[in-house]
Design a protein around this motif. Structure first.
Motif, PDB file in Angstrom:
ATOM      1  N   ILE A  79       0.867  -1.177   0.000  1.00 52.31           N
ATOM      2  CA  ILE A  79       0.000   0.000   0.000  1.00 52.31           C
ATOM      3  C   ILE A  79       0.902   1.225   0.000  1.00 52.31           C
ATOM      4  O   ILE A  79       1.748   1.385   0.881  1.00 52.31           O
ATOM      5  N   MET A  80       0.734   2.076  -1.016  1.00 48.18           N
ATOM      6  CA  MET A  80       1.529   3.297  -1.108  1.00 48.18           C
ATOM      7  C   MET A  80       0.934   4.382  -0.209  1.00 48.18           C
ATOM      8  O   MET A  80      -0.283   4.576  -0.193  1.00 48.18           O
ATOM      9  N   LEU A  81       1.799   5.064   0.526  1.00 47.19           N
ATOM     10  CA  LEU A  81       1.407   6.220   1.337  1.00 47.19           C
ATOM     11  C   LEU A  81       2.048   7.461   0.724  1.00 47.19           C
ATOM     12  O   LEU A  81       3.260   7.471   0.496  1.00 47.19           O
ATOM     13  N   THR A  82       1.250   8.495   0.458  1.00 44.12           N
ATOM     14  CA  THR A  82       1.827   9.663  -0.199  1.00 44.12           C
ATOM     15  C   THR A  82       0.996  10.920   0.019  1.00 44.12           C
ATOM     16  O   THR A  82      -0.204  10.845   0.302  1.00 44.12           O
ATOM     17  N   ALA A  83       1.651  12.040  -0.083  1.00 46.21           N
ATOM     18  CA  ALA A  83       0.962  13.332  -0.025  1.00 46.21           C
ATOM     19  C   ALA A  83       0.460  13.728  -1.404  1.00 46.21           C
ATOM     20  O   ALA A  83      -0.231  14.732  -1.556  1.00 46.21           O
ATOM     21  N   ARG A  84       0.829  12.970  -2.430  1.00 41.41           N
ATOM     22  CA  ARG A  84       0.427  13.273  -3.808  1.00 41.41           C
ATOM     23  C   ARG A  84      -1.009  12.801  -4.039  1.00 41.41           C
ATOM     24  O   ARG A  84      -1.292  11.618  -3.955  1.00 41.41           O
ATOM     25  N   ALA A  85      -1.896  13.741  -4.336  1.00 38.11           N
ATOM     26  CA  ALA A  85      -3.312  13.405  -4.492  1.00 38.11           C
ATOM     27  C   ALA A  85      -3.766  13.388  -5.954  1.00 38.11           C
ATOM     28  O   ALA A  85      -4.892  13.026  -6.241  1.00 38.11           O
ATOM     29  N   ASP A  86      -2.891  13.794  -6.875  1.00 40.30           N
ATOM     30  CA  ASP A  86      -3.277  13.838  -8.290  1.00 40.30           C
ATOM     31  C   ASP A  86      -3.557  12.433  -8.823  1.00 40.30           C
ATOM     32  O   ASP A  86      -2.901  11.461  -8.447  1.00 40.30           O
ATOM     33  N   GLU A  87      -4.510  12.340  -9.722  1.00 34.91           N
ATOM     34  CA  GLU A  87      -4.871  11.051 -10.309  1.00 34.91           C
ATOM     35  C   GLU A  87      -3.695  10.431 -11.052  1.00 34.91           C
ATOM     36  O   GLU A  87      -3.493   9.215 -11.019  1.00 34.91           O
ATOM     37  N   THR A  88      -2.884  11.274 -11.721  1.00 36.55           N
ATOM     38  CA  THR A  88      -1.737  10.741 -12.459  1.00 36.55           C
ATOM     39  C   THR A  88      -0.736  10.088 -11.509  1.00 36.55           C
ATOM     40  O   THR A  88      -0.117   9.079 -11.856  1.00 36.55           O
ATOM     41  N   ASP A  89      -0.589  10.671 -10.306  1.00 33.38           N
ATOM     42  CA  ASP A  89       0.314  10.079  -9.319  1.00 33.38           C
ATOM     43  C   ASP A  89      -0.239   8.750  -8.805  1.00 33.38           C
ATOM     44  O   ASP A  89       0.505   7.791  -8.601  1.00 33.38           O
ATOM     45  N   LYS A  90      -1.556   8.711  -8.595  1.00 32.81           N
ATOM     46  CA  LYS A  90      -2.184   7.466  -8.142  1.00 32.81           C
ATOM     47  C   LYS A  90      -1.992   6.363  -9.171  1.00 32.81           C
ATOM     48  O   LYS A  90      -1.629   5.226  -8.826  1.00 32.81           O
ATOM     49  N   VAL A  91      -2.199   6.706 -10.434  1.00 34.39           N
ATOM     50  CA  VAL A  91      -2.015   5.731 -11.511  1.00 34.39           C
ATOM     51  C   VAL A  91      -0.561   5.252 -11.556  1.00 34.39           C
ATOM     52  O   VAL A  91      -0.294   4.061 -11.733  1.00 34.39           O
ATOM     53  N   ALA A  92       0.377   6.187 -11.373  1.00 35.44           N
ATOM     54  CA  ALA A  92       1.794   5.819 -11.389  1.00 35.44           C
ATOM     55  C   ALA A  92       2.121   4.848 -10.264  1.00 35.44           C
ATOM     56  O   ALA A  92       2.874   3.884 -10.451  1.00 35.44           O
ATOM     57  N   GLY A  93       1.559   5.085  -9.076  1.00 36.97           N
ATOM     58  CA  GLY A  93       1.797   4.192  -7.945  1.00 36.97           C
ATOM     59  C   GLY A  93       1.229   2.811  -8.183  1.00 36.97           C
ATOM     60  O   GLY A  93       1.870   1.799  -7.914  1.00 36.97           O
ATOM     61  N   LEU A  94       0.017   2.757  -8.727  1.00 38.03           N
ATOM     62  CA  LEU A  94      -0.609   1.468  -9.004  1.00 38.03           C
ATOM     63  C   LEU A  94       0.110   0.738 -10.138  1.00 38.03           C
ATOM     64  O   LEU A  94       0.264  -0.486 -10.101  1.00 38.03           O
ATOM     65  N   ASP A  95       0.546   1.486 -11.136  1.00 40.76           N
ATOM     66  CA  ASP A  95       1.301   0.876 -12.237  1.00 40.76           C
ATOM     67  C   ASP A  95       2.620   0.292 -11.757  1.00 40.76           C
ATOM     68  O   ASP A  95       3.145  -0.660 -12.348  1.00 40.76           O
ATOM     69  N   ALA A  96       3.191   0.882 -10.705  1.00 41.18           N
ATOM     70  CA  ALA A  96       4.458   0.384 -10.162  1.00 41.18           C
ATOM     71  C   ALA A  96       4.267  -0.934  -9.416  1.00 41.18           C
ATOM     72  O   ALA A  96       5.238  -1.609  -9.088  1.00 41.18           O
TER      73      ALA A  96
END
Length: 233
Positions: A79-96
């Motif tokens: 589970i990624m924890l982050t201050a980044r709330a942008d959808e592109t960041d979420k997609v990047a985390g899930l893609d990783a």
């Protein structure tokens, strides 16, 4: 007790998360950076990793990709924890390779709910669902094992071993794989320990006439055979 590795470089956040997880019944290990996290995972494979996106040195996203590329850690729940709330960041985390994504700040209840949800998806043997094969019934919530009215007495390790076999029937598991999934992949446990506990498990199953269900596959490991259970009935 499920184990969680918290990879977070902000000490205050890490300690707060650890306190709440321990209070909820989890065993917690802390790591401040990617190097410490890799050392921790190399030593003992946790049930789940809470991984901060922004880490000193190697980022959490890069670390997630690295774990997903390794056969040993490919199925490790993250589970990624982050201050980044942008959808592109979420997609990047899930893609990783992350299984879920939680934006700071988050509530303890939401964190625990996300953890339990990921464990249910990725580690079905951690659930309290009753498992039954060939008349042999195992109930994780009550820690009871029985067959045809006969209650069986198993030690905690034998119980976990049988639970794993019953949730993965017919598949051959090497000693190394069993150490990884049942013992938590602790480096100080020798593979021959598996043989000792398989022997104890078979002895515990004798009163219910189903010890033959645990088959030795020469040169490969062990498996639970439903055919063997049926023939022993």
């Amino acid at each position: 007790m499920p184990t969680v590795l918290v990879v977070e470089d902000e000490a205050a956040i890490a300690e707060l998360v650890a306190i709440n997880l321990r209070h909820a019944g989890f065993e917690v290990t802390l790591a401040e950076n990617a190097d410490q996290a890799m050392v921790a995972v190399d030593a003992v494979l946790p049930d789940l990793v809470l991984l901060d996106w922004m880490l000193p040195g190697q980022s959490g996203v890069a670390l997630a990709r690295r774990w997903r590329a390794d056969a040993r850690t490919r199925e490790l729940p993250i589970i990624m924890l982050t201050a980044r709330a942008d959808e592109t960041d979420k997609v990047a985390g899930l893609d990783a390779g992350a299984d879920d994504y939680l934006t700071k700040p988050f509530s303890t209840q939401e964190l625990l709910a996300r953890i339990r949800a990921v464990l249910r998806r990725r580690v079905p043997e951690a659930l309290d669902t009753v498992v039954e094969i060939g008349g042999l019934k195992l109930d994780p919530s009550t820690r009871r094992v029985s067959r045809e009215g006969v209650d069986l007495k198993l030690g905690p390790t034998e119980f976990r071993l049988l639970h794993f076999f019953m949730t993965h029937p017919e598949r051959v598991h090497s000693r190394a794989q069993l150490l990884d999934r049942v013992w938590g992949d602790h480096v100080f446990i020798e593979e021959r320990t598996v043989d000792v506990h398989v022997k104890r498990l078979r002895e515990a199953l004798l009163p219910a006439r189903c010890a033959s269900m645990i088959e030795t596959v020469r040169g490969a490991g062990y498996r639970l055979s439903q055919q063997a259970v049926a023939s022993a009935a």
